[in-house]
Design an enzyme around this catalytic site. Structure first.
Site, PDB file in Angstrom:
ATOM      1  N   ILE A  99     -75.591  25.146   2.302  1.00  0.00           N
ATOM      2  CA  ILE A  99     -75.412  26.292   1.396  1.00  0.00           C
ATOM      3  C   ILE A  99     -76.736  27.039   1.204  1.00  0.00           C
ATOM      4  O   ILE A  99     -76.779  28.266   1.180  1.00  0.00           O
ATOM      5  CB  ILE A  99     -74.854  25.836   0.021  1.00  0.00           C
ATOM      6  CG1 ILE A  99     -73.571  25.018   0.197  1.00  0.00           C
ATOM      7  CG2 ILE A  99     -74.574  27.064  -0.863  1.00  0.00           C
ATOM      8  CD1 ILE A  99     -73.036  24.404  -1.092  1.00  0.00           C
ATOM      9  N   ASP A 149     -87.827  22.166   1.197  1.00  0.00           N
ATOM     10  CA  ASP A 149     -86.794  21.237   1.658  1.00  0.00           C
ATOM     11  C   ASP A 149     -87.489  19.982   2.186  1.00  0.00           C
ATOM     12  O   ASP A 149     -88.527  20.093   2.856  1.00  0.00           O
ATOM     13  CB  ASP A 149     -85.961  21.897   2.773  1.00  0.00           C
ATOM     14  CG  ASP A 149     -84.591  21.264   2.919  1.00  0.00           C
ATOM     15  OD1 ASP A 149     -83.589  21.985   2.733  1.00  0.00           O
ATOM     16  OD2 ASP A 149     -84.512  20.048   3.205  1.00  0.00           O
ATOM     17  N   SER A 202     -72.555  14.693  -2.786  1.00  0.00           N
ATOM     18  CA  SER A 202     -71.484  13.740  -2.502  1.00  0.00           C
ATOM     19  C   SER A 202     -71.176  12.801  -3.666  1.00  0.00           C
ATOM     20  O   SER A 202     -72.034  12.046  -4.132  1.00  0.00           O
ATOM     21  CB  SER A 202     -71.775  12.923  -1.239  1.00  0.00           C
ATOM     22  OG  SER A 202     -70.871  11.854  -1.142  1.00  0.00           O
ATOM     23  N   TYR A 239     -72.547  11.570  -9.558  1.00  0.00           N
ATOM     24  CA  TYR A 239     -72.885  12.911  -9.069  1.00  0.00           C
ATOM     25  C   TYR A 239     -72.501  13.977 -10.089  1.00  0.00           C
ATOM     26  O   TYR A 239     -73.279  14.884 -10.407  1.00  0.00           O
ATOM     27  CB  TYR A 239     -72.189  13.168  -7.730  1.00  0.00           C
ATOM     28  CG  TYR A 239     -72.437  14.553  -7.186  1.00  0.00           C
ATOM     29  CD1 TYR A 239     -73.654  14.870  -6.598  1.00  0.00           C
ATOM     30  CD2 TYR A 239     -71.465  15.544  -7.266  1.00  0.00           C
ATOM     31  CE1 TYR A 239     -73.890  16.154  -6.116  1.00  0.00           C
ATOM     32  CE2 TYR A 239     -71.693  16.818  -6.787  1.00  0.00           C
ATOM     33  CZ  TYR A 239     -72.907  17.120  -6.214  1.00  0.00           C
ATOM     34  OH  TYR A 239     -73.142  18.384  -5.734  1.00  0.00           O
ATOM     35  N   ASP A 266     -62.816  10.381  -7.469  1.00  0.00           N
ATOM     36  CA  ASP A 266     -62.191  11.630  -7.014  1.00  0.00           C
ATOM     37  C   ASP A 266     -61.515  12.374  -8.165  1.00  0.00           C
ATOM     38  O   ASP A 266     -60.818  11.768  -8.972  1.00  0.00           O
ATOM     39  CB  ASP A 266     -61.113  11.281  -5.976  1.00  0.00           C
ATOM     40  CG  ASP A 266     -61.238  12.079  -4.713  1.00  0.00           C
ATOM     41  OD1 ASP A 266     -62.342  12.580  -4.430  1.00  0.00           O
ATOM     42  OD2 ASP A 266     -60.231  12.191  -3.983  1.00  0.00           O
TER      43      ASP A 266
END
Ligand code: UD1
Length: 314
Positions: free
Chosen positions: A13, A33, A81, A144, A276
């Protein structure tokens, strides 16, 4: 010339935001980065216009001088993730919470004007009502999600207490070219595309009836730029949904992809994934109103563009 920085700018992204900035006429963009999941090749054709600084946001002393004096900072660097944050909670915590704190601190101390923060739709957790609106109570179901929510809180606090302009954007399942399909933690659409092109069945976790608001990367990048320029009096310290506004199940998505490709491949089904969220869909009204959000790609247009990219590049 004002300095514009993208942390995580060699990622999927982040590199999209770099391209959007260059397309909007920002002459030179600085990328911070650590190249852990980011890749220099993600910047391939724009590499000459990018100042790539290999540094880790967990190292304050390394990033502070780079961030010093920037006009706008897009903070994308993270270990993404949901499942990875469960199997590897420590690096995920240090990058996403400590690293994010370092970025805000360095920006505030270094006189940066505005930070646009990549928050996550996972912060909502399971809500009784769809679409999800910014006023709903957050209910993270994974490390996360909790980490990304903490980053939003810090953004708001840095706006309130340290004079830094901040805007948090909750990304809704971003997909598109350059999303890396090579890891078990990769985004589901990148894995679907890899399987489709190899003519092998993907594994769907659970019954496949969970749904997502998949958002094309160029639309998210465009919204990030708008958030970096919007009126501070209206947007600073606030959080907005960065989604497309639609919703589709994984089963429907796989069928749609098979239809586009003209094949029939039955997916395999595995156990549901821990952490999830069941359904995800953005209410985009606030982002439309305050940021001028105007997604340009339907889900199917984005899918087709992405599939062609994987066909040419995988
Ligand atoms: C979550 C966030 C998203 C964020 C991302 C970062 C939500 C709703 N969304 O995405 O905004 O950017 O974390 O990593 O929380 N799946 C399969 N088979 C696979 C892989 C995944 O069935 O091989 C399923 C997952 O169980 C899940 C869905 O596909 O139900 C999407 O998974 P994934 O692409 O990993 O993203 P989220 O965890 O939804």
């Amino acid at each position: 010339m004002s300095k514009v920085i993208v942390t995580g700018g060699a990622g999927f992204i982040g590199s999209g935001i770099v391209r959007a900035l260059l397309g909007a006429g920002v002459g030179r963009v600085v990328v911070i980065d650590n190249l852990l999941s980011g890749k220099e090749s993600n910047l391939a054709e724009v590499r000459d216009s990018v100042d790539l600084q290999v540094a880790d946001i967990r190292d304050f002393d390394a990033i502070a001088p780079i961030l010093q004096g920037a006009d706008r900072v897009f903070h994308l660097a993270a270990i993404p993730s949901v499942p990875r944050s469960i199997s590897e909670p420590v690096p995920s915590h240090t990058a996403n919470i400590d690293g994010t704190f370092n970025v805000y601190r360095a920006c505030a101390e270094g006189g940066v004007r505005r930070v646009v923060y990549a928050a996550s739709s996972s912060a909502y957790g399971d809500t009784l009502v769809l679409p999800k609106t910014e006023s709903m109570v957050s209910c993270p179901k994974s490390p996360y999600a909790a980490q990304k929510l903490m980053g939003e809180h810090y953004a708001a606090v840095y706006a309130a207490c340290f004079g830094l302009e901040t805007v948090s954007l909750r990304f809704f399942n971003v997909f598109g070219p350059r999303q890396d399909p090579s890891s078990a933690y990769s985004g589901v659409l990148s894995l679907f595309m890899k399987h489709l092109l190899a003519r092998t069945p993907p594994v769907i976790f659970g019954d496949g009836e969970q749904s997502r608001d998949f958002t094309y990367v160029e639309d998210v990048a465009g919204l990030c730029l708008k958030a970096s320029l919007a009126d501070a009096k209206v947007v600073s310290g606030r959080m907005y949904n960065a989604g497309n506004g639609g919703r589709i199940t994984l089963n429907e998505t796989w069928r749609l992809l098979c239809g586009i490709e003209g094949v029939e491949i039955a997916p395999k089904f595995g156990p549901p994934r821990e952490g999830d969220v069941r359904d995800s869909q953005a209410d985009t009204a606030a982002a439309v109103r305050d940021l001028g959000h105007a997604p340009r790609f339907t889900f199917e247009q984005g899918l087709r563009l992405t599939l062609e990219w994987y066909r040419a590049n995988l």
